[in-house]
Scaffold this motif. Structure first.
Motif, PDB file in Angstrom:
ATOM      1  N   SER A 117     140.255  31.121  26.918  1.00 26.76           N
ATOM      2  CA  SER A 117     140.177  31.917  28.135  1.00 26.76           C
ATOM      3  C   SER A 117     141.343  32.887  28.241  1.00 26.76           C
ATOM      4  N   GLU A 118     142.549  32.433  27.896  1.00 30.04           N
ATOM      5  CA  GLU A 118     143.727  33.295  27.948  1.00 30.04           C
ATOM      6  C   GLU A 118     143.637  34.428  26.928  1.00 30.04           C
ATOM      7  N   ARG A 119     143.169  34.092  25.722  1.00 28.63           N
ATOM      8  CA  ARG A 119     143.031  35.135  24.697  1.00 28.63           C
ATOM      9  C   ARG A 119     141.985  36.161  25.111  1.00 28.63           C
ATOM     10  N   ALA A 125     141.635  42.894  28.767  1.00 24.50           N
ATOM     11  CA  ALA A 125     142.501  43.807  29.510  1.00 24.50           C
ATOM     12  C   ALA A 125     142.976  44.944  28.619  1.00 24.50           C
ATOM     13  N   ALA A 126     143.390  44.626  27.392  1.00 22.07           N
ATOM     14  CA  ALA A 126     143.897  45.652  26.487  1.00 22.07           C
ATOM     15  C   ALA A 126     142.830  46.688  26.167  1.00 22.07           C
ATOM     16  N   LEU A 127     141.577  46.239  25.998  1.00 23.71           N
ATOM     17  CA  LEU A 127     140.487  47.144  25.632  1.00 23.71           C
ATOM     18  C   LEU A 127     139.695  47.626  26.842  1.00 23.71           C
ATOM     19  N   GLN A 128     140.201  47.342  28.035  1.00 26.85           N
ATOM     20  CA  GLN A 128     139.564  47.771  29.283  1.00 26.85           C
ATOM     21  C   GLN A 128     138.084  47.350  29.338  1.00 26.85           C
ATOM     22  N   ASP A 130     137.235  44.527  31.195  1.00 24.83           N
ATOM     23  CA  ASP A 130     137.103  43.629  32.352  1.00 24.83           C
ATOM     24  C   ASP A 130     135.870  43.922  33.203  1.00 24.83           C
ATOM     25  N   ALA A 131     135.599  45.186  33.467  1.00 26.36           N
ATOM     26  CA  ALA A 131     134.509  45.547  34.377  1.00 26.36           C
ATOM     27  C   ALA A 131     133.140  45.213  33.807  1.00 26.36           C
ATOM     28  N   GLU A 132     133.030  45.093  32.474  1.00 31.41           N
ATOM     29  CA  GLU A 132     131.736  44.838  31.851  1.00 31.41           C
ATOM     30  C   GLU A 132     131.550  43.386  31.412  1.00 31.41           C
ATOM     31  N   LEU A 133     132.538  42.526  31.657  1.00 30.55           N
ATOM     32  CA  LEU A 133     132.460  41.158  31.156  1.00 30.55           C
ATOM     33  C   LEU A 133     131.260  40.389  31.698  1.00 30.55           C
TER      34      LEU A 133
END
Length: 262
Positions: A117-119, A125-128, A130-133
């Motif tokens: 989960s942390e990875r 976050a690095a690849l932006q 988050d909004a599509e997860l």
């Protein structure tokens, strides 16, 4: 069990046949520790067949493939545990969301859930991403799907990355992030990367050494300076060296000129 080896990838006398057609013909190469090795070749040169042999999607006709000494052709489980793979064509479960798919990958790789989960959070976050997860993969753009594949390859902290056109469809920011990830990846732990690409600028920027495939055979191998010397082109770009060594520079000017309109 195979004897332990510090060499991330060693291919010896590899041959791959599809019926009467030989796609890979006696290929031998190795990826050394802390190395990004670029595998270059025109369409049909044998790059994807080589990569599919490494990851177990194609069974070779002859030869051997070893990942840190483990046989990737015979009982390939130990070899596969140590590698991460990005295919040229996105292979994803479209009914899942990226989070569900990556959690599935983490389960297959037997990762501890909290660490996985942390990875996932860090890479997303690095690849932006988050909004599509939480969106179905079927609704995502090709570039976003490619981000999911890249994260899946890195998620279990492999020792060898096998990448077939990994920057396909990525936006410039994501390309820069993935480049940095690859450079960081090989700096520690004796890890290695096999990178197949048609983009000569990417290979020239990232790769320690380059192997040039032509008709299933390794025509040349070395650093850019070594390849320049072999091509007798001391200041040439990798693209110019590639065309010279595969004899594709002959008639190039005439071919372009023939496209000129009246």
């Amino acid at each position: 069990m195979a004897e332990a080896s510090a060499t991330p990838l060693r291919i010896d006398s590899l041959a791959v046949d599809y019926g009467q057609r030989r796609a890979v013909d006696g290929l031998s190469l190795e990826v050394r520790p802390a190395e990004i090795y670029g595998l270059l070749g025109s369409n049909g040169a044998g790059k994807s067949s080589t990569i599919k042999s490494i990851v177990g999607l194609v069974r070779p006709t002859a030869g051997s493939v070893r990942v840190f000494g483990e046989d990737a052709v015979g009982d390939g489980i130990r070899a596969k545990e140590q590698l991460g793979y990005v295919p040229e064509t996105a292979l994803l479960y479209e009914a899942l969301t990226p989070r569900e798919f990556l959690e599935f990958v983490a389960g297959v790789r037997r990762l501890e859930p909290a660490a996985a989960s942390e990875r996932l959070k860090s890479y997303a976050a690095a690849l932006q991403l988050d909004a599509e997860l939480e969106e179905p993969i079927a609704t995502l753009s090709n570039g976003t799907r490619q981000k999911v594949l890249v994260i899946a390859a890195f998620l279990h902290a492999p020792r060898l990355l096998v990448l077939d056109e990994p920057l396909n469809s990525l936006d410039p920011r994501s390309v820069r992030i993935v480049k940095e990830l690859l450079l960081r990846f090989v700096r520690t732990g004796g890890r290695g990367v096999l990178l197949s690409t048609h983009t000569m600028e990417i290979a020239e920027e990232l790769c320690t050494r380059v192997g040039i495939l032509d008709a299933g055979r390794l025509r040349a191998e070395g650093t850019l300076e070594e390849l320049r010397a072999r091509a007798a082109r001391g200041d040439a770009s990798l693209e110019e060296v590639f065309l010279r060594l595969t004899q594709q520079d002959e008639g190039l000017t005439e071919a372009v000129a023939s496209l000129d309109g009246p």
